[in-house]
Enzyme design. Sequence first.
Site, PDB file in Angstrom:
ATOM      1  N   SER A   1       0.784  -1.230   0.000  1.00 41.02           N
ATOM      2  CA  SER A   1       0.000   0.000   0.000  1.00 41.02           C
ATOM      3  C   SER A   1       0.816   1.282   0.000  1.00 41.02           C
ATOM      4  CB  SER A   1      -0.958  -0.001   1.188  1.00 41.02           C
ATOM      5  OG  SER A   1      -2.049  -0.848   0.927  1.00 41.02           O
TER       6      SER A   1
ATOM      7  N   PHE B   1     -13.110  -9.726  -0.380  1.00 42.08           N
ATOM      8  CA  PHE B   1     -13.966 -10.554  -1.226  1.00 42.08           C
ATOM      9  C   PHE B   1     -13.267 -11.058  -2.490  1.00 42.08           C
ATOM     10  CE2 PHE B   1     -16.379  -7.153   0.881  1.00 42.08           C
ATOM     11  CZ  PHE B   1     -17.126  -7.919   1.763  1.00 42.08           C
TER      12      PHE B   1
ATOM     13  N   TYR C   1     -10.593   2.784   5.890  1.00 40.52           N
ATOM     14  CA  TYR C   1      -9.594   2.425   4.891  1.00 40.52           C
ATOM     15  C   TYR C   1     -10.204   1.480   3.866  1.00 40.52           C
ATOM     16  CZ  TYR C   1      -4.886   1.322   3.189  1.00 40.52           C
ATOM     17  OH  TYR C   1      -3.749   1.181   2.428  1.00 40.52           O
TER      18      TYR C   1
ATOM     19  N   ASN D   1      -9.398  -0.038  -0.168  1.00 45.18           N
ATOM     20  CA  ASN D   1      -8.610  -0.097  -1.393  1.00 45.18           C
ATOM     21  C   ASN D   1      -9.439   0.279  -2.616  1.00 45.18           C
ATOM     22  OD1 ASN D   1      -5.877  -1.389  -0.549  1.00 45.18           O
ATOM     23  ND2 ASN D   1      -7.428  -2.544   0.545  1.00 45.18           N
TER      24      ASN D   1
ATOM     25  N   GLY E   1       2.753  -0.909   3.989  1.00 54.42           N
ATOM     26  CA  GLY E   1       2.038  -1.834   3.138  1.00 54.42           C
ATOM     27  C   GLY E   1       2.149  -3.273   3.607  1.00 54.42           C
TER      28      GLY E   1
END
Length: 389
Positions: free
Chosen positions: A58, A119, A156, A158, A303
């Site tokens: 990250s 997921f 948070y 992504n 990350g």
Amino acid sequence: METGRWGRIAPDGLDDQYPAALAATVGRDGRTHNYTAGVADLKTEAKVPVDGQVRAGSNTKAFTAAVVLQLVGEGKVTLDAPIEEYLPNLVRGEGIDGRNITVRQLLQHTSGLPDYVPFVGDLTGEDRHTYVQPRALLDLGLSHRALFAPGTSWAYSNTNYILAGLLIEKVTGRPLAEQITHRVIQRIGLRHTYFPGVGDERIREAHPEGYFAAKHGAPLENITKMDPSWTWAAGQVISTPSDLNRFFTALFDSKLLKPAQLAQLRTTVKVPAAAGWWEGARYGLGVVSTPLSCGGLTWGHGGDIPGYQTRTGVTDDGRAITIAVTADGPTVRQAPPMCWLSSTPPCATSDGRRSCMTVLPRATEQPYGRRSVAVGDEPSDEAGATGQG
């Protein structure tokens, strides 16, 4: 689980052990020091390459945010414009409407968009070799209900940075990898940093192997080879500790952004306690600020990606530190939920050497190999921690 002055620094399932650690520091005098401990490969017991490449996870978000902010500075993107203006009719879902979500909210994780990562599938099994297109990642995130109304909280996700990547491609008409390479990596001379191409599962240069423990007490499995497309604009970059120091230093030295955009990058919101981060953490636009015990702040990101964890921090007076370890536990967060750099290390000395060595641990004997890293111990040169100026 080891807890102490460094906070929560070892993931469940690793029994507080890492095969290897790498670190690079920059002191006030501008000198760089590199450190290694452990072994690069549990089978061959090869030495850890100094300043070896790792998956930066990250930390990629700071690269992506820098490109978006460059486009803001060029007048091609407006931070407080809705994402709908650039990607019409794309951001829709239960409680989700791109007409109400701004570019700033994406970069700062205040959009309320759900995270797609939980997921995706088994990212440590065969699924890690599957190529995933960015739109598929976005669709996966948007298939779940909004976490909150835009701008009312922080979480948070992504998914925010997948949208930021799509924004970059729409506005520039060029691939994200090309834009990050030309606008960031080449511009500041990061010679050992790259955005892997489609289908590239390897790490190109000298690197330690990355490992994963499926559960507490389970053997570490080599997970180095993977298709990182599932992270894309949120976590695909490969780099080295010293290159990450150079990147974050350049970012905060206005070598990538104009003053107005750098000020926006540094404008932060509080990370709520419920997020499970460390005390005092605040999130800007693709960067995290952390208060120092001696005053001031460190800036960076961090990350987690299967096989590797990295933590980064730079200060306004030019000091920098990046630490990487070569294992990850069963929960892949793609986020910096653990604190390695929150207080004492950057405050320890002026040249940065002690700050690294208080975090780089002592090597210890392990059943699976000659040496591994025991987090939280003081280092000893005899035990395998090495420094190179």
